[in-house]
Design an enzyme around this catalytic site. Sequence first.
Site, PDB file in Angstrom:
ATOM      1  N   ASP A   1      -7.901  -5.327   0.616  1.00 48.90           N
ATOM      2  CA  ASP A   1      -8.999  -4.318  -0.186  1.00 48.90           C
ATOM      3  C   ASP A   1     -10.285  -4.458   0.577  1.00 48.90           C
ATOM      4  O   ASP A   1     -10.438  -5.520   1.448  1.00 48.90           O
ATOM      5  CB  ASP A   1      -9.089  -4.967  -1.484  1.00 48.90           C
ATOM      6  CG  ASP A   1      -9.785  -3.864  -2.642  1.00 48.90           C
ATOM      7  OD1 ASP A   1      -9.827  -2.614  -2.399  1.00 48.90           O
ATOM      8  OD2 ASP A   1     -10.331  -4.413  -3.651  1.00 48.90           O
TER       9      ASP A   1
ATOM     10  N   THR B   1       0.847  -1.303  -0.041  1.00 47.45           N
ATOM     11  CA  THR B   1       0.097   0.064   0.071  1.00 47.45           C
ATOM     12  C   THR B   1       1.060   1.316   0.015  1.00 47.45           C
ATOM     13  O   THR B   1       1.958   1.159   0.286  1.00 47.45           O
ATOM     14  CB  THR B   1      -0.826   0.055   1.135  1.00 47.45           C
ATOM     15  OG1 THR B   1      -1.582   1.098   1.151  1.00 47.45           O
ATOM     16  CG2 THR B   1      -0.170   0.066   2.428  1.00 47.45           C
TER      17      THR B   1
ATOM     18  N   ARG C   1     -11.588  -4.219   9.169  1.00 49.91           N
ATOM     19  CA  ARG C   1     -10.194  -4.011   8.829  1.00 49.91           C
ATOM     20  C   ARG C   1      -9.432  -4.705  10.063  1.00 49.91           C
ATOM     21  O   ARG C   1      -8.590  -5.583   9.978  1.00 49.91           O
ATOM     22  CB  ARG C   1      -9.754  -2.629   8.501  1.00 49.91           C
ATOM     23  CG  ARG C   1      -8.516  -2.468   7.962  1.00 49.91           C
ATOM     24  CD  ARG C   1      -8.090  -1.152   7.466  1.00 49.91           C
ATOM     25  NE  ARG C   1      -9.091  -0.771   6.517  1.00 49.91           N
ATOM     26  CZ  ARG C   1     -10.038   0.086   6.555  1.00 49.91           C
ATOM     27  NH1 ARG C   1     -10.370   0.498   7.780  1.00 49.91           N
ATOM     28  NH2 ARG C   1     -10.833   0.313   5.446  1.00 49.91           N
TER      29      ARG C   1
ATOM     30  N   GLU D   1      -2.149  -2.583  -9.702  1.00 51.26           N
ATOM     31  CA  GLU D   1      -3.326  -2.748 -10.299  1.00 51.26           C
ATOM     32  C   GLU D   1      -4.566  -3.225  -9.324  1.00 51.26           C
ATOM     33  O   GLU D   1      -4.257  -4.157  -8.815  1.00 51.26           O
ATOM     34  CB  GLU D   1      -3.302  -3.263 -11.728  1.00 51.26           C
ATOM     35  CG  GLU D   1      -2.878  -2.688 -12.599  1.00 51.26           C
ATOM     36  CD  GLU D   1      -2.855  -3.334 -13.986  1.00 51.26           C
ATOM     37  OE1 GLU D   1      -3.432  -4.345 -14.263  1.00 51.26           O
ATOM     38  OE2 GLU D   1      -2.957  -2.630 -15.276  1.00 51.26           O
TER      39      GLU D   1
ATOM     40  N   LYS E   1     -13.924   2.199  17.213  1.00 50.06           N
ATOM     41  CA  LYS E   1     -14.045   1.578  15.533  1.00 50.06           C
ATOM     42  C   LYS E   1     -13.151   0.666  15.549  1.00 50.06           C
ATOM     43  O   LYS E   1     -13.266  -0.369  14.856  1.00 50.06           O
ATOM     44  CB  LYS E   1     -13.804   2.667  14.617  1.00 50.06           C
ATOM     45  CG  LYS E   1     -14.159   2.273  13.080  1.00 50.06           C
ATOM     46  CD  LYS E   1     -14.048   3.187  12.328  1.00 50.06           C
ATOM     47  CE  LYS E   1     -13.863   2.437  10.817  1.00 50.06           C
ATOM     48  NZ  LYS E   1     -13.495   3.455   9.772  1.00 50.06           N
TER      49      LYS E   1
ATOM     50  N   PHE F   1     -13.976   7.897   7.984  1.00 50.09           N
ATOM     51  CA  PHE F   1     -13.713   8.291   6.542  1.00 50.09           C
ATOM     52  C   PHE F   1     -14.825   7.640   5.812  1.00 50.09           C
ATOM     53  O   PHE F   1     -15.480   6.866   6.266  1.00 50.09           O
ATOM     54  CB  PHE F   1     -12.254   8.064   6.149  1.00 50.09           C
ATOM     55  CG  PHE F   1     -11.961   6.693   5.963  1.00 50.09           C
ATOM     56  CD1 PHE F   1     -11.861   5.886   7.154  1.00 50.09           C
ATOM     57  CD2 PHE F   1     -11.991   5.784   4.619  1.00 50.09           C
ATOM     58  CE1 PHE F   1     -11.305   4.508   7.083  1.00 50.09           C
ATOM     59  CE2 PHE F   1     -11.974   4.765   4.703  1.00 50.09           C
ATOM     60  CZ  PHE F   1     -11.581   3.842   5.717  1.00 50.09           C
ATOM     61  N   GLY F   2     -14.847   7.678   4.590  1.00 46.74           N
ATOM     62  CA  GLY F   2     -15.764   6.853   3.720  1.00 46.74           C
ATOM     63  C   GLY F   2     -17.119   7.009   4.024  1.00 46.74           C
ATOM     64  O   GLY F   2     -17.567   7.961   4.162  1.00 46.74           O
ATOM     65  N   TYR F   3     -17.703   6.029   4.142  1.00 42.41           N
ATOM     66  CA  TYR F   3     -19.036   5.667   4.384  1.00 42.41           C
ATOM     67  C   TYR F   3     -19.431   5.573   5.919  1.00 42.41           C
ATOM     68  O   TYR F   3     -20.582   5.568   6.288  1.00 42.41           O
ATOM     69  CB  TYR F   3     -19.620   4.341   3.667  1.00 42.41           C
ATOM     70  CG  TYR F   3     -19.493   4.427   2.078  1.00 42.41           C
ATOM     71  CD1 TYR F   3     -20.426   4.932   1.245  1.00 42.41           C
ATOM     72  CD2 TYR F   3     -18.278   3.800   1.499  1.00 42.41           C
ATOM     73  CE1 TYR F   3     -20.173   4.933  -0.048  1.00 42.41           C
ATOM     74  CE2 TYR F   3     -18.039   3.602   0.342  1.00 42.41           C
ATOM     75  CZ  TYR F   3     -19.074   4.483  -0.495  1.00 42.41           C
ATOM     76  OH  TYR F   3     -18.850   4.502  -1.888  1.00 42.41           O
TER      77      TYR F   3
HETATM   78  P1  ITT Z   1      -5.767   2.423  -0.289  1.00 39.06           P
HETATM   79  O1  ITT Z   1      -6.072   1.293  -1.471  1.00 39.06           O
HETATM   80  O2  ITT Z   1      -4.842   3.634  -0.666  1.00 39.06           O
HETATM   81  O3  ITT Z   1      -5.248   1.476   0.821  1.00 39.06           O
HETATM   82  P2  ITT Z   1      -8.737   2.773  -0.091  1.00 39.06           P
HETATM   83  O4  ITT Z   1      -9.341   4.126  -0.075  1.00 39.06           O
HETATM   84  O5  ITT Z   1      -8.860   2.130  -1.714  1.00 39.06           O
HETATM   85  O6  ITT Z   1      -7.124   2.971   0.323  1.00 39.06           O
HETATM   86  P3  ITT Z   1      -9.915   0.567   1.028  1.00 39.06           P
HETATM   87  O7  ITT Z   1      -9.436  -0.392  -0.239  1.00 39.06           O
HETATM   88  O8  ITT Z   1      -9.475   0.068   2.250  1.00 39.06           O
HETATM   89  O9  ITT Z   1      -9.253   1.990   0.961  1.00 39.06           O
HETATM   90  O10 ITT Z   1     -11.435   0.793   0.901  1.00 39.06           O
HETATM   91  C1  ITT Z   1     -12.049   1.085  -0.298  1.00 39.06           C
HETATM   92  C2  ITT Z   1     -13.080   2.132  -0.113  1.00 39.06           C
HETATM   93  O11 ITT Z   1     -14.376   1.532   0.810  1.00 39.06           O
HETATM   94  C3  ITT Z   1     -12.683   3.381   0.674  1.00 39.06           C
HETATM   95  O12 ITT Z   1     -12.405   4.233  -0.429  1.00 39.06           O
HETATM   96  C4  ITT Z   1     -14.222   3.668   1.257  1.00 39.06           C
HETATM   97  O13 ITT Z   1     -14.939   4.464   0.435  1.00 39.06           O
HETATM   98  C5  ITT Z   1     -14.885   2.362   1.880  1.00 39.06           C
HETATM   99  N1  ITT Z   1     -14.259   2.053   2.968  1.00 39.06           N
HETATM  100  C6  ITT Z   1     -13.508   0.883   3.304  1.00 39.06           C
HETATM  101  N2  ITT Z   1     -13.194   0.897   4.733  1.00 39.06           N
HETATM  102  C7  ITT Z   1     -13.976   1.794   5.160  1.00 39.06           C
HETATM  103  C8  ITT Z   1     -14.328   2.095   6.638  1.00 39.06           C
HETATM  104  O14 ITT Z   1     -13.685   1.451   7.701  1.00 39.06           O
HETATM  105  N3  ITT Z   1     -15.105   3.189   6.720  1.00 39.06           N
HETATM  106  C9  ITT Z   1     -15.798   3.796   5.784  1.00 39.06           C
HETATM  107  N4  ITT Z   1     -15.588   3.567   4.497  1.00 39.06           N
HETATM  108  C10 ITT Z   1     -14.755   2.495   4.207  1.00 39.06           C
END
Ligand code: ITT
Length: 195
Positions: A73, A12, A182, A44, A176, A153-155
């Site tokens: 992932d 990563t 994770r 990739e 969390k 972050f994210g969702y």
């Molecule tokens: P890297 O590939 O650079 O490690 P990424 O953003 O792709 O970072 P992940 O593969 O872990 O990270 O996750 C893919 C997406 O899934 C991430 O961008 C978020 O939108 C969502 N996601 C994963 N884990 C999350 C979490 O714990 N909370 C909220 N959203 C999450």
Amino acid sequence: MTFSDQILCFATRNQGKIKEIGALLPPHLVLKSLDEIGCFEELEETTDTLEGNSLQKAAYVWEKYQCNCFADDSGLFIDALAGRPGVHSAYYAGEPRSYERNVALVLEEMKNETHRNAHFKTVITCIIAGNVHQFTGILEGKIIHTPQGSNGFGYDPIFLPKGYTQTLAEISPAEKNKISHRSLAFSQMKNFLHS
Ligand code: ITT
């Protein structure tokens, strides 16, 4: 064990993840980033599963650099959306990637849904001496109607973990980490590496 046997590369470029995971691993292992093993190319992720993508990244590092390694992932899988955004979670609303637009799109698609069950999933592929091992972590919960909280972050602001009254963005990062998909996958890998 020779010195190079003790090196484990985390495939990563996310420094936050490297720091977090480095603290969890057994002390005899030296964790290296991609840059530290001389890998500067973009890895990739072109399969349609988390298993496939994490294997694709780890296998690339093993085959090109002969270095023990692991890759992860993750994604959010929503029942009412037939598992979307799933493997496309990071760029669900298109490029450039935006957590806000991804969340808005999910809420729009879910606006008339009463069945709101979903889960986060992480798959880690670890390759040691050419042998492939996969570890999976799942966090069950529900998608709420309006974002709540600003941690994570994210969702996280729209995900209510099962048994909780606050979203992943409202609970503390430490809380969390105790329950996340994770952390669950990484603790399985840690147990395997210790054994
Ligand atoms: P890297 O590939 O650079 O490690 P990424 O953003 O792709 O970072 P992940 O593969 O872990 O990270 O996750 C893919 C997406 O899934 C991430 O961008 C978020 O939108 C969502 N996601 C994963 N884990 C999350 C979490 O714990 N909370 C909220 N959203 C999450």
